[in-house]
Write an enzyme that holds these catalytic residues in place. Structure first.
Site, short mmCIF file in Angstrom:
data_model
loop_
_atom_site.label_atom_id
_atom_site.label_comp_id
_atom_site.label_asym_id
_atom_site.label_seq_id
_atom_site.Cartn_x
_atom_site.Cartn_y
_atom_site.Cartn_z
N GLY A 10 17.76 -4.07 2.07
CA GLY A 10 18.39 -3.48 0.90
C GLY A 10 17.32 -2.87 0.02
N CYS A 11 17.49 -2.96 -1.29
CA CYS A 11 16.49 -2.42 -2.22
C CYS A 11 15.13 -3.06 -1.93
CB CYS A 11 16.91 -2.70 -3.66
SG CYS A 11 15.68 -2.22 -4.87
N PHE A 12 14.11 -2.23 -1.79
CA PHE A 12 12.81 -2.77 -1.39
C PHE A 12 12.08 -3.53 -2.48
CE2 PHE A 12 11.14 1.93 -1.28
CZ PHE A 12 11.23 2.07 -2.65
#
Length: 166
Positions: A10-12
């Site tokens: 997902g969001c890094f």
């Protein structure tokens, strides 16, 4: 021995923070993996169809942190059945994925996913592919949650706390 694996969670921002806290991880870096464009920017990845996944490059010492354990910890902070979505983030860039550079890692990755699948009724949506390309994200994304402790993250504080003790 030092090894490298690339993981999309997902969001890094949260993925990098989480993995960086695990004993045996030597370094982390965020970037864009396995897309169709060269040297993409964050804006391009978010708004154009570049095919890149927000990904964390993880360098680790496998004598301290075997890949099996690293993958188990990864599975704890994602919804492995969700397609192109983790937490409040949605889009192809937020897909989950394991991108390897060492073919031998497949001997660990595949059985790990088979074991994970036994825990779910829905199919596992984690993409497993050889790493084709990885482009570093812009500097302001590197260690983002260290620089912005109250920044958004789909991975909760309790997961960060447990990563320190993993």
């Amino acid at each position: 021995m030092n090894k490298t694996i690339y993981i999309a969670a997902g969001c890094f921002w949260g993925g990098e923070k989480y993995f960086s806290l695990i004993h045996g991880v030597l370094s982390t870096k965020v970037g864009y993996a396995n897309g169709t464009t060269s040297n993409p920017t964050y804006e391009e990845v978010c708004h154009n169809n570049t095919g890149h996944a927000e990904t964390v490059e993880i360098q680790y010492d496998d004598s301290i942190l075997p890949l099996e354990k690293l993958l188990r910890l990864y599975y704890e902070v994602i919804d492995p059945t969700s397609v192109n979505k983790q937490g409040g983030d949605q889009g192809i860039q937020y897909r989950t994925g394991i991108y390897y550079i060492d073919e031998a890692d497949l001997e660990i990755i595949k059985p790990s996913l088979e074991e994970l699948a036994k825990k779910y009724d829905k199919p596992i949506a984690i993409e497993v592919k050889q790493l084709l390309h990885f482009y570093d994200a812009e500097e302001y994304h590197q260690k983002y949650l260290d620089k912005n402790p109250s920044g958004y993250c789909h991975i909760g504080q309790c997961a960060f706390d447990s990563a320190k003790n993993a």
